[in-house]
Design an enzyme around this catalytic site. Structure first.
Site, PDB file in Angstrom:
ATOM      1  N   LYS A   1      -2.019  21.295  -4.287  1.00  0.00           N
ATOM      2  CA  LYS A   1      -1.153  20.114  -4.446  1.00  0.00           C
ATOM      3  C   LYS A   1      -1.659  19.217  -5.581  1.00  0.00           C
ATOM      4  CE  LYS A   1       0.527  16.065  -1.844  1.00  0.00           C
ATOM      5  NZ  LYS A   1      -0.126  14.871  -2.380  1.00  0.00           N
TER       6      LYS A   1
ATOM      7  N   SER B   1       3.286  17.813  -8.215  1.00  0.00           N
ATOM      8  CA  SER B   1       3.155  16.464  -7.662  1.00  0.00           C
ATOM      9  C   SER B   1       2.218  15.636  -8.523  1.00  0.00           C
ATOM     10  CB  SER B   1       2.583  16.570  -6.241  1.00  0.00           C
ATOM     11  OG  SER B   1       2.222  15.307  -5.731  1.00  0.00           O
TER      12      SER B   1
ATOM     13  N   HIS C   1       1.054  12.779  -6.964  1.00  0.00           N
ATOM     14  CA  HIS C   1       0.566  11.923  -5.874  1.00  0.00           C
ATOM     15  C   HIS C   1       1.458  10.680  -5.740  1.00  0.00           C
ATOM     16  CE1 HIS C   1      -3.316  12.092  -3.506  1.00  0.00           C
ATOM     17  NE2 HIS C   1      -2.833  10.943  -3.075  1.00  0.00           N
TER      18      HIS C   1
ATOM     19  N   TYR D   1       0.849  -1.203   0.000  1.00  0.00           N
ATOM     20  CA  TYR D   1       0.000   0.000   0.000  1.00  0.00           C
ATOM     21  C   TYR D   1       0.885   1.254   0.000  1.00  0.00           C
ATOM     22  CZ  TYR D   1      -3.324   3.577   1.168  1.00  0.00           C
ATOM     23  OH  TYR D   1      -4.070   4.740   1.136  1.00  0.00           O
TER      24      TYR D   1
ATOM     25  N   SER E   1      -2.734  14.589   6.857  1.00  0.00           N
ATOM     26  CA  SER E   1      -3.751  14.285   5.855  1.00  0.00           C
ATOM     27  C   SER E   1      -5.154  14.333   6.460  1.00  0.00           C
ATOM     28  CB  SER E   1      -3.487  12.878   5.304  1.00  0.00           C
ATOM     29  OG  SER E   1      -4.604  12.393   4.606  1.00  0.00           O
TER      30      SER E   1
ATOM     31  N   ASP F   1       7.397  17.331  -5.221  1.00  0.00           N
ATOM     32  CA  ASP F   1       7.120  16.134  -4.419  1.00  0.00           C
ATOM     33  C   ASP F   1       6.911  14.959  -5.363  1.00  0.00           C
ATOM     34  OD1 ASP F   1       4.618  15.218  -2.094  1.00  0.00           O
ATOM     35  OD2 ASP F   1       4.349  14.894  -4.213  1.00  0.00           O
ATOM     36  N   GLY F   2       7.675  13.877  -5.131  1.00  0.00           N
ATOM     37  CA  GLY F   2       7.548  12.670  -5.947  1.00  0.00           C
ATOM     38  C   GLY F   2       8.897  12.080  -6.296  1.00  0.00           C
ATOM     39  N   GLY F   3       9.167  10.897  -5.772  1.00  0.00           N
ATOM     40  CA  GLY F   3      10.368  10.161  -6.160  1.00  0.00           C
ATOM     41  C   GLY F   3      11.641  10.579  -5.461  1.00  0.00           C
TER      42      GLY F   3
ATOM     43  N   TYR G   1      -9.355  18.260   1.302  1.00  0.00           N
ATOM     44  CA  TYR G   1     -10.023  18.053   0.008  1.00  0.00           C
ATOM     45  C   TYR G   1     -11.260  18.935   0.006  1.00  0.00           C
ATOM     46  CZ  TYR G   1      -7.432  13.570  -0.055  1.00  0.00           C
ATOM     47  OH  TYR G   1      -6.468  12.600  -0.026  1.00  0.00           O
TER      48      TYR G   1
ATOM     49  N   THR H   1      -5.487  19.244  -1.957  1.00  0.00           N
ATOM     50  CA  THR H   1      -5.136  18.224  -2.954  1.00  0.00           C
ATOM     51  C   THR H   1      -6.189  18.215  -4.061  1.00  0.00           C
ATOM     52  OG1 THR H   1      -3.963  16.887  -1.342  1.00  0.00           O
ATOM     53  CG2 THR H   1      -4.779  15.738  -3.287  1.00  0.00           C
TER      54      THR H   1
ATOM     55  N   PRO I   1       1.606  14.983   3.043  1.00  0.00           N
ATOM     56  CA  PRO I   1       0.483  14.313   3.710  1.00  0.00           C
ATOM     57  C   PRO I   1       0.358  12.874   3.247  1.00  0.00           C
ATOM     58  CG  PRO I   1      -0.327  15.670   1.895  1.00  0.00           C
ATOM     59  CD  PRO I   1       1.150  15.938   2.017  1.00  0.00           C
TER      60      PRO I   1
ATOM     61  N   ARG J   1      -4.929   1.062  -8.052  1.00  0.00           N
ATOM     62  CA  ARG J   1      -3.711   0.497  -7.429  1.00  0.00           C
ATOM     63  C   ARG J   1      -3.853  -1.014  -7.343  1.00  0.00           C
ATOM     64  NH1 ARG J   1      -4.119   5.252  -3.115  1.00  0.00           N
ATOM     65  NH2 ARG J   1      -4.286   6.924  -4.654  1.00  0.00           N
TER      66      ARG J   1
HETATM   67  C1  LIG Z   1       0.777   5.634   1.584  1.00  0.00           C
HETATM   68  C2  LIG Z   1       0.545   6.985   0.995  1.00  0.00           C
HETATM   69  C3  LIG Z   1      -0.568   7.716   1.390  1.00  0.00           C
HETATM   70  C4  LIG Z   1      -0.804   8.965   0.835  1.00  0.00           C
HETATM   71  N1  LIG Z   1      -1.884   9.695   1.285  1.00  0.00           N
HETATM   72  C5  LIG Z   1      -2.094  10.947   0.790  1.00  0.00           C
HETATM   73  C6  LIG Z   1      -3.150  11.749   1.287  1.00  0.00           C
HETATM   74  O1  LIG Z   1      -3.897  11.346   2.184  1.00  0.00           O
HETATM   75  N2  LIG Z   1      -3.310  12.988   0.751  1.00  0.00           N
HETATM   76  C7  LIG Z   1      -2.490  13.482  -0.233  1.00  0.00           C
HETATM   77  O2  LIG Z   1      -2.661  14.612  -0.685  1.00  0.00           O
HETATM   78  N3  LIG Z   1      -1.470  12.741  -0.697  1.00  0.00           N
HETATM   79  C8  LIG Z   1      -1.238  11.509  -0.222  1.00  0.00           C
HETATM   80  N4  LIG Z   1      -0.174  10.769  -0.675  1.00  0.00           N
HETATM   81  C9  LIG Z   1       0.756  11.365  -1.660  1.00  0.00           C
HETATM   82  C10 LIG Z   1       1.886  12.112  -0.927  1.00  0.00           C
HETATM   83  O3  LIG Z   1       1.417  13.268  -0.303  1.00  0.00           O
HETATM   84  C11 LIG Z   1       3.000  12.531  -1.910  1.00  0.00           C
HETATM   85  O4  LIG Z   1       2.451  13.291  -2.956  1.00  0.00           O
HETATM   86  C12 LIG Z   1       3.767  11.367  -2.503  1.00  0.00           C
HETATM   87  O5  LIG Z   1       3.949  10.338  -1.549  1.00  0.00           O
HETATM   88  C13 LIG Z   1       5.127  11.863  -3.011  1.00  0.00           C
HETATM   89  O6  LIG Z   1       5.846  10.847  -3.609  1.00  0.00           O
HETATM   90  P1  LIG Z   1       6.966   9.988  -2.839  1.00  0.00           P
HETATM   91  O7  LIG Z   1       6.225   9.034  -1.987  1.00  0.00           O
HETATM   92  O8  LIG Z   1       7.713   9.340  -3.929  1.00  0.00           O
HETATM   93  O9  LIG Z   1       7.801  10.951  -2.009  1.00  0.00           O
HETATM   94  C14 LIG Z   1       0.086   9.505  -0.146  1.00  0.00           C
HETATM   95  C15 LIG Z   1       1.200   8.774  -0.523  1.00  0.00           C
HETATM   96  C16 LIG Z   1       1.454   7.515   0.037  1.00  0.00           C
HETATM   97  C17 LIG Z   1       2.685   6.766  -0.386  1.00  0.00           C
END
Ligand SMILES: Cc1cc2nc3c(=O)[nH]c(=O)nc-3n(C[C@H](O)[C@H](O)[C@H](O)COP(=O)(O)O)c2cc1C
Length: 381
Positions: free
Chosen positions: A255, A277, A279, A27, A109, A310-312, A132, A158, A80, A167
């Site tokens: 976001k 981002s 996500h 997850y 979050s 944000d990402g990676g 949200y 977001t 978050p 997923r």
């Molecule tokens: C397990 C998990 C839960 C997440 N839950 C939320 C969330 O509740 N709200 C949100 O805006 N983004 C959520 N995200 C996205 C993160 O805020 C973020 O954009 C993302 O993890 C960035 O990529 P990275 O994991 O490679 O750093 C979630 C990501 C993961 C991995």
């Protein structure tokens, strides 16, 4: 392996995989569809090279910066992420405490398993709330008021989640929320007794920010997750963003932005920052990596709109490349969640410490003594 033996985020991910039953690990780790974007988010950094300058005095490295009217000791904060109880019984409090100790911001979050009031009460350090625009606009406005009352510094909306992405790992592992010890996943729970015993002893899984609504609306009968899913609103447009921004008179982040056009619309709607981002590759697959969107967005918006990437992000060099291309700061999701899963607060602290140490070392090697001196001249696309 122990958390002390982990020397980068990749090592911590390996430890997290050992600690978590498969449904929980995947997850965190997984993305949407074929995970093209998930994979690209990190590999895209490799297409940028760093160009160091020599013989700069780097005796003292200052990583301090300011975004969202908040001073950060270093330019990375916690994104978050919902449902931290799935990963460790320390939940959101463990992550927020580690963020405060590391001198950076924690983002809570909407779908957290600790209420925004409890996180504010139990932890020090600056905090942002991720919101949200829900079908229930009354609840959305209620969050704004609760965040003001609890002293949150910033609000983060977001916008890349009109519905949840596909997923497939979650289907394969039998992931349910709240977790259930079903036939398919039983073996995996049995192989991870520490997590499973903690969960059985203290199964305090609840979406703490919305729980009161579920009780009020459905007499407690409606499962929380079904309620949360039913609240995602596909009709939200920029008008609604402006409606929300007006209620929040403070730093306001949109976001989930990838295009220069949307970054400009976010600014017009009242955003003071955008989070570039996708996500973490969990929503639409085959969208660009955030790092590839930074320079085009910075060139389109000029100065005056803060950009967070944000990402990676798994390495100090990733953060430096983002800053060099025009970002003001970065945020990480999985980078700290692996730490939470591996060792609770100590694991998050380890992840943050390793990343910060890499940034400090890399800045010195690059010939940059402070954040302001990192420029486009330091990166070659
Ligand atoms: C397990 C998990 C839960 C997440 N839950 C939320 C969330 O509740 N709200 C949100 O805006 N983004 C959520 N995200 C996205 C993160 O805020 C973020 O954009 C993302 O993890 C960035 O990529 P990275 O994991 O490679 O750093 C979630 C990501 C993961 C991995």
């Amino acid at each position: 392996m122990t958390i002390k033996k982990c020397h980068n985020i990749g090592h911590i991910r390996t430890l997290a995989q050992k600690k978590l039953p498969a449904p929980m690990f995947h997850y965190i780790d997984g993305g949407a569809d074929d995970e093209v974007t998930l994979h690209r988010n990190t590999t895209a950094f490799e297409r940028f090279d760093l160009m160091p300058r020599m013989l700069v005095d780097v005796t003292a490295i200052n990583t301090r910066t300011k975004v969202l009217e908040t001073t950060l000791e270093w330019p990375v904060f916690l994104a978050p992420t919902g449902m931290s109880r799935l990963f460790h019984h320390g939940k959101e409090l463990a992550a927020a405490r580690a963020a405060a100790k590391a001198g950076t911001l924690y983002t809570l979050s909407t779908l957290a398993t600790t209420s925004l009031e409890d996180v504010a009460k139990e932890t020090t350090g600056a905090k942002m709330f991720q919101i949200y625009i829900l079908k229930d606009r009354g609840l959305t406005s209620e969050f704004v008021q609760r965040c003001k009352a609890a002293g949150y510094k910033a609000l983060c909306l977001t916008v890349d989640m009109p519905l949840a992405g596909n997923r497939e790992r979650d289907h394969l592992t039998g992931m349910t929320m709240p977790p259930r010890f079903g036939l398919g996943s039983l073996m995996s729970f049995a192989l991870h007794p520490e997590w499973s015993l903690n969960f059985l002893r203290n199964p305090d899984f609840k979406l703490a920010n919305v729980a009161h609504r579920v009780d009020a609306l459905a007499g407690g009968a409606m499962p929380l997750i079904a309620y949360a899913n039913s609240q995602f609103d596909r009709s939200v447009t920029w008008k609604d963003v402006a409606w929300l921004a007006k209620q929040w008179d403070g730093p306001f982040v949109v976001k989930g932005i990838l295009s220069p056009e949307d970054a400009k619309l976010a600014r017009e709607a009242g955003a003071t920052a955008v989070m570039i981002s996708n996500h973490g590759g969990r929503q639409l697959d085959s969208v660009p990596a955030p790092i590839d969107c930074v320079a085009p967005i910075r060139d389109a918006v000029g100065t005056g709109l803060e950009l967070i990437v944000d990402g990676g992000i798994r390495r100090g060099t990733h953060v430096i490349k983002a800053l060099a291309l025009g970002a003001d700061a970065c945020s990480i999701g999985r980078g700290y969640l692996y730490g939470l899963a591996a060792a609770g607060e100590a694991g998050v602290t380890r992840a943050l410490t390793l990343l910060r140490t890499e940034i400090e070392r890399d800045m010195a090697l690059l010939g940059c003594a402070d954040i302001a001196s990192i420029s486009r001249a330091h990166v070659i696309p």
